[in-house]
Design an enzyme around this catalytic site. Sequence first.
Site, PDB file in Angstrom:
ATOM      1  N   HIS A 183       5.709  13.159  -9.790  1.00 52.05           N
ATOM      2  CA  HIS A 183       4.335  12.727  -9.502  1.00 52.05           C
ATOM      3  C   HIS A 183       4.342  11.627  -8.446  1.00 52.05           C
ATOM      4  CE1 HIS A 183       0.340  10.940 -10.054  1.00 52.05           C
ATOM      5  NE2 HIS A 183       0.920   9.794 -10.343  1.00 52.05           N
ATOM      6  N   ASP A 188      -4.142  13.142  24.291  1.00 53.25           N
ATOM      7  CA  ASP A 188      -3.478  13.717  23.114  1.00 53.25           C
ATOM      8  C   ASP A 188      -2.453  12.705  22.628  1.00 53.25           C
ATOM      9  OD1 ASP A 188      -1.950  15.525  21.311  1.00 53.25           O
ATOM     10  OD2 ASP A 188      -3.157  17.079  22.266  1.00 53.25           O
ATOM     11  N   TRP A 199      11.011   7.596  -9.677  1.00 56.96           N
ATOM     12  CA  TRP A 199      11.014   7.801  -8.215  1.00 56.96           C
ATOM     13  C   TRP A 199      11.863   6.760  -7.514  1.00 56.96           C
ATOM     14  CZ3 TRP A 199       9.150   5.140  -3.812  1.00 56.96           C
ATOM     15  CH2 TRP A 199       8.569   3.893  -4.072  1.00 56.96           C
ATOM     16  N   SER A 243       8.757  11.163   9.008  1.00 58.55           N
ATOM     17  CA  SER A 243       8.003   9.909   9.135  1.00 58.55           C
ATOM     18  C   SER A 243       8.417   9.129  10.369  1.00 58.55           C
ATOM     19  CB  SER A 243       8.244   9.002   7.928  1.00 58.55           C
ATOM     20  OG  SER A 243       7.769   9.598   6.785  1.00 58.55           O
ATOM     21  N   HIS A 278       9.341  -2.241  -0.466  1.00 66.46           N
ATOM     22  CA  HIS A 278       8.194  -3.124  -0.334  1.00 66.46           C
ATOM     23  C   HIS A 278       7.426  -2.925   0.963  1.00 66.46           C
ATOM     24  CE1 HIS A 278       5.436  -5.685  -2.183  1.00 66.46           C
ATOM     25  NE2 HIS A 278       5.217  -6.164  -0.980  1.00 66.46           N
ATOM     26  N   GLU A 300       7.249  -0.252   2.335  1.00 63.56           N
ATOM     27  CA  GLU A 300       6.614   1.045   2.074  1.00 63.56           C
ATOM     28  C   GLU A 300       5.237   0.873   1.434  1.00 63.56           C
ATOM     29  OE1 GLU A 300       7.223   4.166   2.730  1.00 63.56           O
ATOM     30  OE2 GLU A 300       5.816   5.144   1.370  1.00 63.56           O
ATOM     31  N   TYR A 331       3.206  -1.439   1.932  1.00 59.80           N
ATOM     32  CA  TYR A 331       2.265  -1.819   2.984  1.00 59.80           C
ATOM     33  C   TYR A 331       2.012  -0.670   3.951  1.00 59.80           C
ATOM     34  CZ  TYR A 331       2.256  -6.230   0.828  1.00 59.80           C
ATOM     35  OH  TYR A 331       2.085  -7.194  -0.110  1.00 59.80           O
ATOM     36  N   SER A 350     -11.988  -1.406   7.752  1.00 62.24           N
ATOM     37  CA  SER A 350     -12.488  -2.266   8.833  1.00 62.24           C
ATOM     38  C   SER A 350     -13.281  -1.476   9.868  1.00 62.24           C
ATOM     39  CB  SER A 350     -11.322  -2.974   9.529  1.00 62.24           C
ATOM     40  OG  SER A 350     -10.544  -3.654   8.588  1.00 62.24           O
ATOM     41  N   HIS A 374      10.422  -7.010  -7.119  1.00 62.90           N
ATOM     42  CA  HIS A 374      10.448  -5.826  -7.976  1.00 62.90           C
ATOM     43  C   HIS A 374      11.595  -5.897  -8.973  1.00 62.90           C
ATOM     44  CE1 HIS A 374       7.538  -3.506  -5.513  1.00 62.90           C
ATOM     45  NE2 HIS A 374       8.008  -4.263  -4.541  1.00 62.90           N
ATOM     46  N   THR A 415      -3.983 -11.544   2.987  1.00 64.94           N
ATOM     47  CA  THR A 415      -4.814 -10.547   2.310  1.00 64.94           C
ATOM     48  C   THR A 415      -6.170 -11.138   1.987  1.00 64.94           C
ATOM     49  OG1 THR A 415      -2.764  -9.757   1.337  1.00 64.94           O
ATOM     50  CG2 THR A 415      -4.789  -8.809   0.489  1.00 64.94           C
ATOM     51  N   LYS A 431      -8.389 -11.061   4.908  1.00 58.26           N
ATOM     52  CA  LYS A 431      -8.990  -9.753   5.134  1.00 58.26           C
ATOM     53  C   LYS A 431     -10.206  -9.536   4.233  1.00 58.26           C
ATOM     54  CE  LYS A 431      -5.352  -7.055   7.059  1.00 58.26           C
ATOM     55  NZ  LYS A 431      -6.278  -6.445   8.008  1.00 58.26           N
ATOM     56  N   ARG A 448       6.408   1.456 -19.628  1.00 60.55           N
ATOM     57  CA  ARG A 448       6.065   2.602 -18.802  1.00 60.55           C
ATOM     58  C   ARG A 448       7.149   3.673 -18.923  1.00 60.55           C
ATOM     59  NH1 ARG A 448       7.505   0.566 -12.645  1.00 60.55           N
ATOM     60  NH2 ARG A 448       6.847   2.665 -12.132  1.00 60.55           N
TER      61      ARG A 448
END
Lengths: 526, 287
Positions: A78, A107, A143, A171, A254, A256, A258, A269, A304, A329, A332, A451
């Site tokens: 998942h 393009d 994961w 990516s 981490h 990732e 963001y 925005s 983490h 943050t 923002k 979890r």
Amino acid sequence: MTTVTDTHEDHHDHGPAKGLMRWVTTTNHKDIGTLYLIFSLIMFMVGGAMAMIIRLELFQPGLQFVDPGFFNQMTTVHALVMIFGAVMPAFVGLANWMLPIMVGGPDMALPRMNNWSFWILPFAFAMLLGTFFMDGGAPAGGWTMYPPLVLQGGNGFPFMIFAIHMMGISSVMGAINVIVTILNMRAPGMTLMKMPLFVWTWFITAYLLIAVMPVLAGAVTMLLTDRFFDTTFFNAAGGGDPVLFQHIFWFFGHPEVYILILPAFGIVSQIIPTFARKPLFGYSSMVYATSSIAFLSFIVWAHHMFTVGMPLQGELFFMYATMLIAVPTGVKVFNWISTMWKGSMTFETPMLFSIGFVIMFTIGGFSGLMLAIAPADFQYHDTYFVVAHFHYVLVTGAIYAIMASVYYWIPKWTGHMYNEKMGQWHFWISTVSVNVLFFPQHFLGLAGMPRRIPDYSVQFAEFNMWSSIGSFVFGLSQVFFCYIVYKTIKGGEKATDQVWEGAEGLEWTLPSPPPYHSFTQAPEIK
Amino acid sequence: MSSENAYYIPHDAKWPIVGSIGLTLLLGGFANQLNGSTSASNVMIVGFLILVYMMFGWFGEVIDESESGTYKKVEGVSFRMGMVWFIFSEVMFFAAFFGALFYIRIFSLPWLGGEGSGASTNEFLWGGYENVWPSNGPGEVGGEYEKMGAWGLPAINTLLLLTSGVTCTWAHWGLVANKRKQLIWGLVATVVLGFVFVGLQALEYSHGYNELNLTLGSGVYGSTFYMLTGFHGFHVTVGAIMLTVMLFRSIKGHFTPENHFAFEAAAWYWHFVDVVWLGLFIFVYWL
């Protein structure tokens, strides 16, 4: 950059090729954007189905529907599907569609590579999802793939590793294309500080992608050799350390997160100024805040891993650095609210999703601040509090922004207005159900429910039942979303070029739908 | 505006899908092979050949376009930026392995040896283990081995690779000054030095496996040694193949003093593997 030259001298209609091969061999940013978005929607449904199985099993204590091994496969895949298959491709699809238009270019800069970036993905996910049919089933170690647990998987293990390698290649190529497009394809006069914020946030996201996807590739390569080629990177007997994997993984992981949220910041925005009918408050501070977040994202990874056993200096450094992220943050969120302040606001579906984003992402941000406090994290770690936190930032954050962007731009893409009433229903059902789904998980986590476990103690029963009911409604409302999208593609009220009264930007100067090649003549930039 | 600024958008990219199929067969075959299937190597070979075919086709198409003057300055800028950021992604790939090496030497081995908060780990799990480098860990995984010395083959290899960086730049000067002989002989020298490097590396590996009992399974020293030098050697091979292609193209009369992106890209890549090697020589062999 004024005109577009064509490969074939006799091919002057500039239209798409006919038939299925159009989609396989296309180099057109809009076609590739559409492919990404459809792929992402399919993966969203696949990952969503897995979430439904998870919530079904957790509806009541005890084991009812699936065995624990399969439950673990569900939680693992998942996450992989939602992160790499749904959210990231959705953002890349939006980038493909909108970036060249927003900067006034013809393009994407590297169109053939753009095609390959997309066409790796279906193969990568066929490989990942194929593991369900192998001996030992799909990967079930989470994961995050922590060794030594993940090394005990079945035949699916090397397929998962290679699928991740392929997603990484995709990516990185996509990110290179974004950077080159932004730097090299802007219309004359489109200076960096005139770029729409969606362009800016994607620009910074692309740097994050190029910096960290190869690190993930390195990490999973070491997993592969640890299992099959006798290396001992993550084995203390040979002098390695399982914690080393966690450090390398989260050095990727981490930034990732963001990668999953910065383009969402950009989308919101774009949308809030349109429906507040005011220019964005603090444009340049938004750019600097995004850059600061990106920089900080590289020096906070070990938050983490607070409970894994780190020196005290490490705990403190990562705690304070993490809390620093709240500053940009906060800038923002302040700017979004200030943009709305005294605006002539209307509440069409994209605006509803954007406001939902601002409020609920902020809730997720606050729970993140709680988790950042190392001593408190010892209580929260690996509980449902964490699950609630990252689903608030990812579902009501990233996914809500994607929903907002689809409603915002789909009239431009298809030339049809979506059904506003249905959009509003979709928003309200989703918003009520998503809070029923994830809010109780905060309490479950604070009370100690771990979890990734298919069963739980009976005192958690009531909140879990609420959460599951919320999840079923939320899941169904996303099926409804698919229907709205389908209906809009098929037909609907004709959209004007401007679409939204207060919208500004180059995309609204083009017809709806835009021609196959957007700016064959460079637009005037005021 | 003049048509000089027109950006070239190709159509009908048929090679990417071929590449995806090749990549999937290669990696899927490899995964099956790892799972113990006996016939999977055939799938791998097919996948690999498809990838090679894709590269010939894709690069061939681009070379034709380049030689027929399709690309102007603005496309050249895109290509150059693309290559720079690709090399940056490679830097980060190596960073993961260097990071692992540094973490192991600075943190995990000292902790296993009882430093910091590792005192009880050391006493109860790995009693008597002392932190030294190189190490195959407290479990002495892979048995006794000898360290790979820095001042034999590796020093020669350093010299070879640094020299090849010079000859590569010399070739570039030749190209810019339109001295085709200098270009071609510079490239010949670079390619030869590159492949000799790879050959010596292979020799070193066989020395390691056969005489030093130093294998990929020799604990964390063997792991980091072979992983870092192995990926580097692979990159040198790729770079040398790229330069070989540049050599053949130069012989065919490709490239002009103004327009030679492919050569530049290959040269940048070559300097990149050069710099990585210096890191390897210092941190893997020497210190």
